[in-house]
Design a protein around this motif. Structure first.
Motif, short mmCIF file in Angstrom:
data_model
loop_
_atom_site.label_atom_id
_atom_site.label_comp_id
_atom_site.label_asym_id
_atom_site.label_seq_id
_atom_site.Cartn_x
_atom_site.Cartn_y
_atom_site.Cartn_z
N VAL A 639 0.83 -1.20 0.00
CA VAL A 639 0.00 0.00 0.00
C VAL A 639 0.87 1.25 0.00
N ILE A 640 1.95 1.24 0.77
CA ILE A 640 2.84 2.41 0.83
C ILE A 640 3.49 2.66 -0.53
N ARG A 641 3.91 1.59 -1.19
CA ARG A 641 4.50 1.78 -2.52
C ARG A 641 3.46 2.20 -3.54
N GLY A 642 2.23 1.63 -3.45
CA GLY A 642 1.20 1.97 -4.43
C GLY A 642 0.70 3.39 -4.30
N CYS A 643 0.61 3.89 -3.10
CA CYS A 643 0.13 5.26 -2.88
C CYS A 643 1.26 6.28 -2.90
N VAL A 644 2.48 5.86 -3.17
CA VAL A 644 3.64 6.74 -3.35
C VAL A 644 3.82 7.65 -2.13
N LEU A 645 3.90 7.02 -0.96
CA LEU A 645 4.21 7.79 0.24
C LEU A 645 5.68 8.18 0.22
N PRO A 646 6.01 9.42 0.58
CA PRO A 646 7.40 9.92 0.47
C PRO A 646 8.29 9.42 1.59
N PHE A 647 8.39 8.10 1.75
CA PHE A 647 9.20 7.51 2.81
C PHE A 647 10.37 6.76 2.18
N THR A 648 11.53 6.88 2.82
CA THR A 648 12.68 6.10 2.40
C THR A 648 12.57 4.68 2.97
N ALA A 649 13.43 3.80 2.50
CA ALA A 649 13.39 2.42 2.97
C ALA A 649 13.70 2.33 4.46
N GLU A 650 14.67 3.15 4.92
CA GLU A 650 14.99 3.13 6.35
C GLU A 650 13.83 3.64 7.19
N LEU A 651 13.10 4.68 6.70
CA LEU A 651 11.97 5.22 7.46
C LEU A 651 10.82 4.23 7.49
N VAL A 652 10.58 3.49 6.41
CA VAL A 652 9.51 2.48 6.41
C VAL A 652 9.82 1.38 7.42
N ASP A 653 11.09 0.95 7.48
CA ASP A 653 11.45 -0.07 8.47
C ASP A 653 11.25 0.45 9.89
N ASP A 654 11.61 1.70 10.15
CA ASP A 654 11.43 2.26 11.49
C ASP A 654 9.96 2.39 11.85
N ILE A 655 9.10 2.71 10.86
CA ILE A 655 7.66 2.84 11.14
C ILE A 655 7.08 1.50 11.58
N PHE A 656 7.44 0.43 10.89
CA PHE A 656 6.88 -0.87 11.24
C PHE A 656 7.46 -1.41 12.53
N LYS A 657 8.56 -0.84 13.01
CA LYS A 657 9.10 -1.26 14.30
C LYS A 657 8.27 -0.74 15.47
N VAL A 658 7.59 0.40 15.31
CA VAL A 658 6.87 1.05 16.42
C VAL A 658 5.37 0.86 16.33
N LEU A 659 4.83 0.25 15.26
CA LEU A 659 3.39 0.06 15.16
C LEU A 659 2.93 -1.07 16.06
N ILE A 660 1.66 -1.02 16.43
CA ILE A 660 1.06 -2.01 17.32
C ILE A 660 0.74 -3.26 16.50
N ARG A 661 1.06 -4.42 17.03
CA ARG A 661 0.83 -5.70 16.36
C ARG A 661 0.05 -6.63 17.28
N ASN A 662 -0.54 -7.68 16.67
CA ASN A 662 -1.21 -8.71 17.46
C ASN A 662 -0.26 -9.87 17.72
N GLY A 663 -0.80 -10.96 18.23
CA GLY A 663 0.05 -12.10 18.55
C GLY A 663 0.67 -12.77 17.34
N GLU A 664 0.03 -12.67 16.18
CA GLU A 664 0.56 -13.29 14.96
C GLU A 664 1.52 -12.38 14.21
N GLY A 665 1.75 -11.18 14.70
CA GLY A 665 2.67 -10.26 14.04
C GLY A 665 2.03 -9.36 13.02
#
Length: 730
Positions: A639-665
């Motif tokens: 979705v991030i690539r399709g909607c052309v969000l202005p995020f670098t690869a390092e910033l995308v990895d950092d975003i997914f590190k701090v988001l809330i997840r369930n038990g399955e990840g």
């Protein structure tokens, strides 16, 4: 059938043949009745051009052709095939071609409807007129049918037409006359003395060999050839195999067909090669002399040509100074040599590789002058080979594969001067072109400025002759490891350390770096420790095994134990490899600040004027038709690539590190939308920062191997179980 057609095997038509449209049938020639196996009004309803499509009746026949020019053979017998096409009642006469017959053969009568001879010329030949041992006339030529194929016989029998047994063709007087002449000729003259016998026996019999010629010219290479040996006249022809995109074009004939001399000593002088030799038997001058022809040809030079005995796999052919090597032959040639000479094994040879071909180039064959110290060895070779100097070519494939791959080692200088021993250096090895660079680390009040100590270049191994014609051996990556001593530019360096990337690269390529191959190192230790295994464990691992406060061995303790065991047979790099492999430290976890990551992401969206939040939500709902509260991380990355969000690869990895997840990840959708919603959930402004390093710092794991897990080390050796099994046996 049509109203003007020939009588066919179908009961939907009247039982009598109807004449051609516009003609009057002859009352003296009544049409024949058509037999049928079907009862009245029950025949097939298909038209003949569909029912009998591609069905042909084949009859074997002959006709006699008159010979006016041959007295003892008034005629000759020519065998033909008569083909009857059931779909339209047409007939074709075809004569099978006979090799060297001298007669134009092939199609004698093209496919058409054949009219009957007089007085039934208004009718056409039908299936009832064709049968074995019957004679038909086609365009004033009489054919006698002698047989038919199996399909024709079965078809006529099913139709109720009896088919007689085949008859033999009459004897051809012309063929018998030629055969008697050949018998008389061969009985009078044997093949040994008959000069034309070899041609008649081996006409069109050719032996084929596969060969190559290693062209040793300046721009030469391996050129593949095909050698043809004609047994009819003992001639040889050589053709070159021109592959696609080979850079060569034109005729493929390398050597024109002819007899090939074994030894070629150049072109003959004028008058050296003559048909006749004149002998002076009387007198000394032209006026008083008497001359006769030399019938014995005593002055003629004996010329030895190549024969089939000289052509074998591995043989060398001297083609006017060019050495052609035979590597293989075709199956017919192998069968011929097996029958004639009894050779059973035909082991093919391989073509030389391109690398072997380059060894024979002019640059390697030419003896170059010794190196004079100016420039590099590559420049000196280029100046000696070509009149116009060209820059040396690099290995482009190696450059692309190992570009920016650098091995760095920390080193100290070994010198008789005390101050030099305290200097620190960094030696970099570039894998793309095998060059080395030395950099000195500056220290205050040391008296040395630091900086570049030696420019990037290839370093020559010590104890070699420098001023030689060839290239000396240079340092390779395998020569550099922790604990080694190297000599660079008359300076001796001792490698004491390396960076994390170098250690990981060497451990990832153990087949190239034996000092980082854990299997080879452990096998060496296992061989040395096996006789004294119990004493070694009791001496170095007893405090830990007895339950002391320390659970692991330190690097210094492990190094001391291995040095005591192997001494000089183990290097510092091998000890570091062992400690890193059985390391007890855990990699540190990097904790990212959620607010800082959120503020950085929204700052990047504002700077790039991104305002497609509604389209982002629609895209997520489209990929989530079941309206689940969580989605997989891979889907959100899409979705991030399709909607052309202005995020670098390092910033995308950092975003997914701090988001809330369930038990399955899986990632929570609402948390992701609130995280990037600038309108409803804005974050406070922050100053710009380096996203790659300052947002979530990548802490390098520099302390790997400080503590060693002795249990894993002893378990890897596996000597305890082996010794226990041996003791049980004894």
């Amino acid at each position: 059938m049509t109203s003007d057609g020939v009588g066919m095997l179908s009961d939907r038509h009247p039982p009598k043949l109807v004449s051609t449209k516009g003609t009057i049938p002859d009352p003296n020639c009544p049409p024949p009745e058509l037999p049928s196996l079907y009862p009245p009004k029950t025949a097939t309803k298909l038209p003949p051009w569909i029912a009998y499509d591609k069905q042909v009746l084949c009859f074997h026949s002959y006709f006699k052709e008159t010979l006016q020019e041959v007295y003892h053979a008034p005629y000759q017998v020519r065998t033909v095939k008569i083909l009857f096409f059931l779909e339209d009642g047409t007939i074709m006469v075809h004569e099978p071609p006979v090799e060297n017959s001298g007669i134009p053969q092939g199609c004698l009568v093209h496919r058409q409807r054949i009219p009957k001879p007089h007085p039934c010329q208004n009718e056409f030949l039908s299936i009832l007129d064709l049968n074995i041992n019957q004679t038909i006339e086609i365009f004033d030529r009489v054919y006698h049918i002698t047989g038919c194929d199996l399909f024709t016989r079965n078809f006529l029998n099913r139709s109720g037409i009896p088919v007689p047994d085949p008859v033999d063709n009459p004897t051809d007087p012309a063929t018998e006359l030629r055969r008697k002449r050949d018998v008389k000729l061969t009985s009078l003259v044997t093949g040994k003395h008959f000069p034309f016998a070899q041609f008649l026996k081996y006409d069109r019999v050719v032996l084929k060999f596969y060969a190559y010629w290693n062209d040793l010219s300046e721009f030469g290479d391996v050129r593949r050839m095909e050698v043809f040996y004609y047994l009819a006249d003992d001639t040889i022809e050589v053709k070159e195999v021109l592959h696609r995109n080979s850079g060569r074009e034109g005729p493929a004939v390398f050597l024109k067909r002819g007899k090939l001399l074994k030894e070629w000593k150049g072109l003959p002088l004028p008058g050296e090669k003559t048909d006749k030799t004149v002998l002076n038997v009387l007198g000394t001058g032209l006026a008083d002399g008497r001359y006769v022809d030399d019938a014995l040809q005593t002055g003629a030079k004996v010329q030895v040509f190549y024969t089939d005995k000289d052509l074998q796999i591995g043989s060398h052919l001297n083609v006017y100074g060019r050495d052609i090597i035979i590597v293989d032959s075709d199956q017919f040639t192998k069968t011929f040599y097996n029958k004639k000479y009894g050779i059973e094994e035909f082991i093919p040879l391989s073509y030389p590789d391109e690398g072997e071909c380059k060894i024979g180039t002019a640059m390697h064959l030419r003896k170059l002058p010794p190196y004079n110290g100016w420039g590099t060895y590559e420049d000196s070779e280029g100046n000696c080979v070509s009149v116009e100097p060209k820059p040396p070519q690099i290995d482009f494939k190696k450059f692309v594969q190992y570009d920016k791959f650098i091995l760095r080692f920390g080193a100290k200088m070994i010198s008789y001067i005390k101050e030099n021993c305290e200097r620190k250096f960094i030696i970099s090895y570039f894998l793309s072109d095998d060059t080395m660079q030395i950099f000195e680390i500056a220290e205050r009040n040391s008296g040395f400025t630091g900086g570049e100590f030696s420019k990037r270049k290839k370093m020559v191994l010590p104890n070699q002759e420098i001023f030689i014609s060839g290239r000396p051996d240079i340092y390779k990556p395998q020569n550099l490891y922790i604990g080694s001593t190297i000599k660079l530019n008359d300076h001796i360096f001792h490698l004491v350390s390396s960076d994390e990337y170098t250690l990981c690269y060497m451990e990832g390529h153990p087949h190239e770096f034996p000092m980082a191959d854990i299997k080879c190192i452990m096998n060496k230790i296992k061989t040395a420790i096996k006789p004294i295994y119990k004493n070694f464990v009791a001496k170095h691992f007893a405090p830990i095994l007895s339950g002391s406060n320390s659970e692991y061995l330190s690097y210094e303790t492990m190094k001391k134990a291995l040095l005591e065991l192997l001494g000089n047979d183990i290097t510092d790099h091998e000890i570091i490899t062992i400690c890193r492999h059985f390391s007890a430290e855990q990699e540190p976890t990097v904790v990212c600040n959620r607010d800082a990551v959120k503020a950085t992401a929204q700052l990047e969206m504002k700077r790039n004027l991104w305002n497609a939040f509604e389209q982002l939500k629609s895209h997520i709902f489209h990929l989530n038709p079941e309206r689940n509260s969580h989605l997989k991380e891979s889907v959100l990355r899409t979705v991030i690539r399709g909607c052309v969000l202005p995020f670098t690869a390092e910033l995308v990895d950092d975003i997914f590190k701090v988001l809330i997840r369930n038990g399955e990840g899986d990632v929570e959708i609402c948390d992701f939308l609130n995280f990037i919603d600038v309108g409803c959930n804005p974050s406070p402004e922050i100053p710009p920062l380096n996203i790659a390093f300052e947002l979530c710092p990548k802490i390098p794991f520099l302390h790997k191997g400080r503590l060693v897990d002795h249990n894993c080390f002893l378990k890897y050796l596996g000597l305890e179980t082996e010794l226990k099994n041996n003791s049980d046996v004894h």
